[in-house]
Design a protein around this motif. Structure first.
Motif, short mmCIF file in Angstrom:
data_model
loop_
_atom_site.label_atom_id
_atom_site.label_comp_id
_atom_site.label_asym_id
_atom_site.label_seq_id
_atom_site.Cartn_x
_atom_site.Cartn_y
_atom_site.Cartn_z
N ILE A 11 63.54 49.33 2.41
CA ILE A 11 62.18 49.62 2.67
C ILE A 11 61.16 48.71 1.93
N TYR A 12 60.45 48.08 2.80
CA TYR A 12 59.70 46.84 2.26
C TYR A 12 58.15 47.41 2.12
N GLN A 13 57.73 47.27 1.00
CA GLN A 13 56.32 47.79 0.89
C GLN A 13 55.33 46.55 1.16
N ILE A 14 54.19 47.14 1.97
CA ILE A 14 53.18 46.15 2.35
C ILE A 14 52.09 46.62 1.89
N TYR A 15 51.11 45.72 1.20
CA TYR A 15 49.83 46.21 0.56
C TYR A 15 49.17 45.55 1.48
N PRO A 16 48.60 46.06 2.48
CA PRO A 16 47.84 45.54 3.66
C PRO A 16 46.71 44.30 3.43
N ARG A 17 46.06 44.63 2.16
CA ARG A 17 45.03 43.82 2.10
C ARG A 17 45.21 42.42 1.63
N SER A 18 46.63 42.30 1.23
CA SER A 18 47.16 41.10 0.76
C SER A 18 48.31 40.76 1.52
N PHE A 19 48.67 41.15 2.64
CA PHE A 19 49.68 40.55 3.30
C PHE A 19 49.43 39.41 4.39
N ALA A 20 48.48 39.75 5.30
CA ALA A 20 47.96 38.70 6.25
C ALA A 20 46.94 39.20 6.98
N LEU A 40 59.60 40.22 8.82
CA LEU A 40 60.27 41.16 8.22
C LEU A 40 61.54 41.73 8.96
N ARG A 41 61.55 41.70 10.39
CA ARG A 41 63.01 41.89 10.94
C ARG A 41 63.92 40.79 10.59
N ASP A 42 63.56 39.63 10.58
CA ASP A 42 64.38 38.25 10.33
C ASP A 42 64.71 38.44 8.81
N LEU A 43 63.91 39.02 7.90
CA LEU A 43 64.27 39.20 6.62
C LEU A 43 65.49 40.37 6.32
N VAL A 45 65.11 43.96 6.46
CA VAL A 45 64.73 45.26 6.15
C VAL A 45 65.02 46.14 7.23
N ASP A 46 64.89 47.50 6.77
CA ASP A 46 64.92 48.60 7.83
C ASP A 46 63.64 49.27 8.27
N ALA A 47 62.76 49.36 7.23
CA ALA A 47 61.53 49.86 7.44
C ALA A 47 60.42 49.33 6.40
N VAL A 48 59.23 49.48 6.98
CA VAL A 48 57.92 48.98 6.07
C VAL A 48 57.14 50.37 5.59
N TRP A 49 56.65 50.25 4.71
CA TRP A 49 55.79 51.19 3.91
C TRP A 49 54.62 50.47 3.79
N LEU A 50 53.43 51.07 4.27
CA LEU A 50 51.91 50.48 4.28
C LEU A 50 51.38 51.23 3.24
N SER A 51 50.79 50.55 2.17
CA SER A 51 49.74 51.26 1.55
C SER A 51 48.60 51.63 2.15
N PRO A 52 47.42 52.48 1.73
CA PRO A 52 46.39 53.07 2.66
C PRO A 52 45.78 52.25 3.25
N PHE A 53 45.42 52.50 4.51
CA PHE A 53 44.22 51.63 5.48
C PHE A 53 43.39 52.83 5.96
N TYR A 54 43.22 54.00 5.44
CA TYR A 54 42.29 54.87 5.92
C TYR A 54 41.05 54.33 5.73
N HIS A 89 58.79 49.31 16.09
CA HIS A 89 59.95 50.16 16.72
C HIS A 89 60.58 49.45 17.77
N ASP A 90 59.97 48.36 18.53
CA ASP A 90 60.54 47.49 19.34
C ASP A 90 61.31 46.25 18.78
N LEU A 91 60.88 46.07 17.32
CA LEU A 91 61.77 45.25 16.83
C LEU A 91 62.95 46.00 15.83
N GLY A 92 63.14 47.37 15.97
CA GLY A 92 64.08 47.87 15.02
C GLY A 92 63.57 48.27 13.67
N LEU A 93 62.59 48.10 13.42
CA LEU A 93 61.67 48.86 12.11
C LEU A 93 61.15 50.03 12.41
N ARG A 94 61.29 50.80 11.32
CA ARG A 94 60.59 52.04 11.09
C ARG A 94 59.33 51.83 10.30
#
Length: 538
Positions: A11-20, A40-43, A45-54, A89-94
């Motif tokens: 599982i790959y953590q994305i810190y949204p304000r610093s990713f893209a 990330l699909r090509d890397l 990983v099976d899933a991504v976890w996104l830090s808060p975007f609320y 989901h289309d790319l096989g990532l959760r």
């Protein structure tokens, strides 16, 4: 989608304000994440976890939530979130999203109404409002400190105090109030209905406080990784909350999961959070804090597998996240008692990367689930020379500044080009935190397709992990040479790690699958260089 996918997921953590950054304002956003999902699909990983975007005033980088059902405009819209989940989901990532149940923002509608209505307001019962001590109520209700420095209490104009274990802008919810529990069950369903695959539960150990909020009776400081036994963390009452959450998660198809950020005094206490009727995983911070030597690693790996195995849960492994110094820097510091490397120092970048690569290959060879933090696949080091005026970690600006160095692991990623912001945004404007000039050779573009690059190593290792290892492949230790950590998994996989600062000769383990650094793998024996991990097929 595989049953029990989470038991050995990467599982790959994305810190949204610093990713893209898609719109060029210097802050990463959900549309930016969407454009980079194929990476990330090509890397692998099976899933991504996104830090808060609320919706949030961003007093603590979004961990101060004003509305749990709305995306903050700096990150996009709810439709962007829905599109991101569909694209993944289309790319096989959760997709796992952060949930922040210990506290809200002081701009949350409940808290604002509680302040407006004054003492005795029913809304105040949803937080921890108390009268102060002293003749005029001028002293805080108890002696609890804030994780971010200073007292854990702030006084409001009408004289009462409210509890915040973190920043004053983050008042703690009172989880003894049924409305709080009801609200969070509806929040869970809102995002599950949108399609997310699970939640990372922030401060999962902090929701329930000891009845009466008793004082500690001593002066103390609390830090993120070493709170220890206390009346406001890891209370038994949290487990009733998570049993009710598990019932909600189990209503949905596809094995939706929850992952506990639970700091507890022992691994056995951490394991309580992942009993069969509670959450699915808990972060293994004890492993993150383990020293780089054979005895420490072997002891902690055994203890982790044993504690989680007793409750039928998988172990989890991680080396970096948005709250600690990147392991490319931290593992070389050797700061006794400073497990997170809270005040990072300059280290040899070549030696730091060599050890980090070795540690990453070791981690990916262990049974259970692995968590990666964005940029570690590029070998990014901690940025330790950020000027005070750009730092945004609230702890840096409070009291003693304890634990106030988290900005250095949150610097935006370098994607391409020779100068900052390295393709982070579309028009070359500055990013919200400045990127070092030395990062040009660490960008995705600079490492793409380059044999031996850190990015290539991660891609190869993740592909081999999926192909070669299964959750059923248990770990067995093998004694080889002093300073070498060796184990097998299944019938034909061996991992060897040289944890010393000298080359060591070992019997040839088999066919080399991958190494964290170059060495000669021919002959009857192999000389493994310092800080080097290798995977072998028997």
């Amino acid at each position: 989608m595989t049953e029990s996918w989470w038991r050995d997921a990467v599982i790959y953590q994305i810190y949204p304000r610093s990713f893209a950054d898609a719109n060029g304002d210097g802050i990463g956003d959900l549309p930016g994440v969407r454009t980079r999902l194929p990476y990330l699909r090509d890397l692998g990983v099976d899933a991504v976890w996104l830090s808060p975007f609320y919706l949030s005033p961003q007093a603590d980088a979004g961990y101060d939530v004003a509305d749990y059902r709305t995306v903050d405009p700096i990150f996009g819209t709810v439709e962007d979130a829905r599109g991101l989940v569909a694209d993944a989901h289309d790319l096989g990532l959760r997709v796992i999203v952060d949930l922040v149940p210990n506290h809200s923002s002081d701009q949350h509608a409940w808290f604002r109404q509680a302040l407006a209505e004054g003492p005795g307001s029913p809304l105040r019962e949803r937080y921890h409002f108390r009268d102060g001590r002293g003749a005029e109520g001028e002293l805080p209700p108890n002696d609890w400190p804030s994780i971010f420095g200073g007292p854990a209490w702030t006084r409001v104009p009408d004289g009462q105090w409210y509890l915040h274990l973190f920043a004053p802008e983050q008042p703690d919810f009172n989880w003894d109030h049924p409305a709080v529990a009801d609200e969070f069950r509806t929040i869970l369903r809102f995002w599950l209905d949108l399609g997310v695959d699970g939640f990372r539960v922030d401060v999962a150990h902090g929701l329930v406080k000891e009845a009466g909020l008793p004082s500690l009776g001593r002066a103390t400081e609390w830090h993120l990784l070493d709170v220890g036994e206390s009346p406001c963390f890891d209370r038994d009452g949290v487990h009733d909350i998570y049993r009710s959450w598990r019932a909600v998660l189990d209503e949905y198809p596809g094995e939706r999961i929850a992952v506990a950020e639970a700091w507890a005094p022992t691994l056995d206490r951490v394991a309580d959070y992942v009993r069969p009727d509670e959450l699915h995983q808990a972060f293994n911070f004890s492993y993150l804090a383990t020293g780089w030597d054979v005895e420490s690693q072997r002891t902690m790996i055994d203890a982790s597998l044993d504690a989680m195995g007793r409750v039928g849960a998988p172990a989890t492994w991680t080396l970096s996240n948005h709250d600690v110094v990147r392991h490319t820097t931290r593992l070389l510091q050797r700061n006794e008692g400073d497990v997170a490397g809270r005040k990072p120092v300059e280290v040899d970048p070549v030696a730091g990367l060599r050890r980090a690569r070795a540690a990453s290959l070791l981690l990916l060879a262990l049974p259970g689930s692995a968590y990666l933090y964005q940029g570690e696949e590029l070998g990014l080091p901690e940025v330790i020379d950020l000027p005070p005026e750009v730092r945004q970690d609230p702890a840096f600006h409070r009291a003693t500044g304890q634990d106030g160095y988290r900005d250095g692991c949150r610097v935006p990623l370098p994607w391409s080009g020779a100068t900052a912001p390295y393709g982070f945004g579309p028009d070359g404007g500055p990013s919200w935190l400045p990127q070092p000039a030395s990062w040009a050779h660490l960008s995705v573009e600079a490492q793409e397709g380059v044999p031996g690059s850190t990015l290539s190593m991660y891609r190869e290792a993740l592909a081999l992990r999926h192909k070669t290892l299964t959750e059923a492949d248990s770990l067995c230790w093998v004694d080889t040479a002093e300073g070498i950590l060796t184990f097998t998994r299944g019938a034909g996989f061996t991992c060897t790690v040289n944890m010393t600062d000298r080359p060591i000769e070992i019997p040839h383990p088999g066919v080399l699958l991958i190494g964290s650094g170059p060495f000669d793998a021919t002959g009857d024996s192999v000389t493994l260089p310092p800080d080097t991990t290798a995977w072998w097929s028997n």
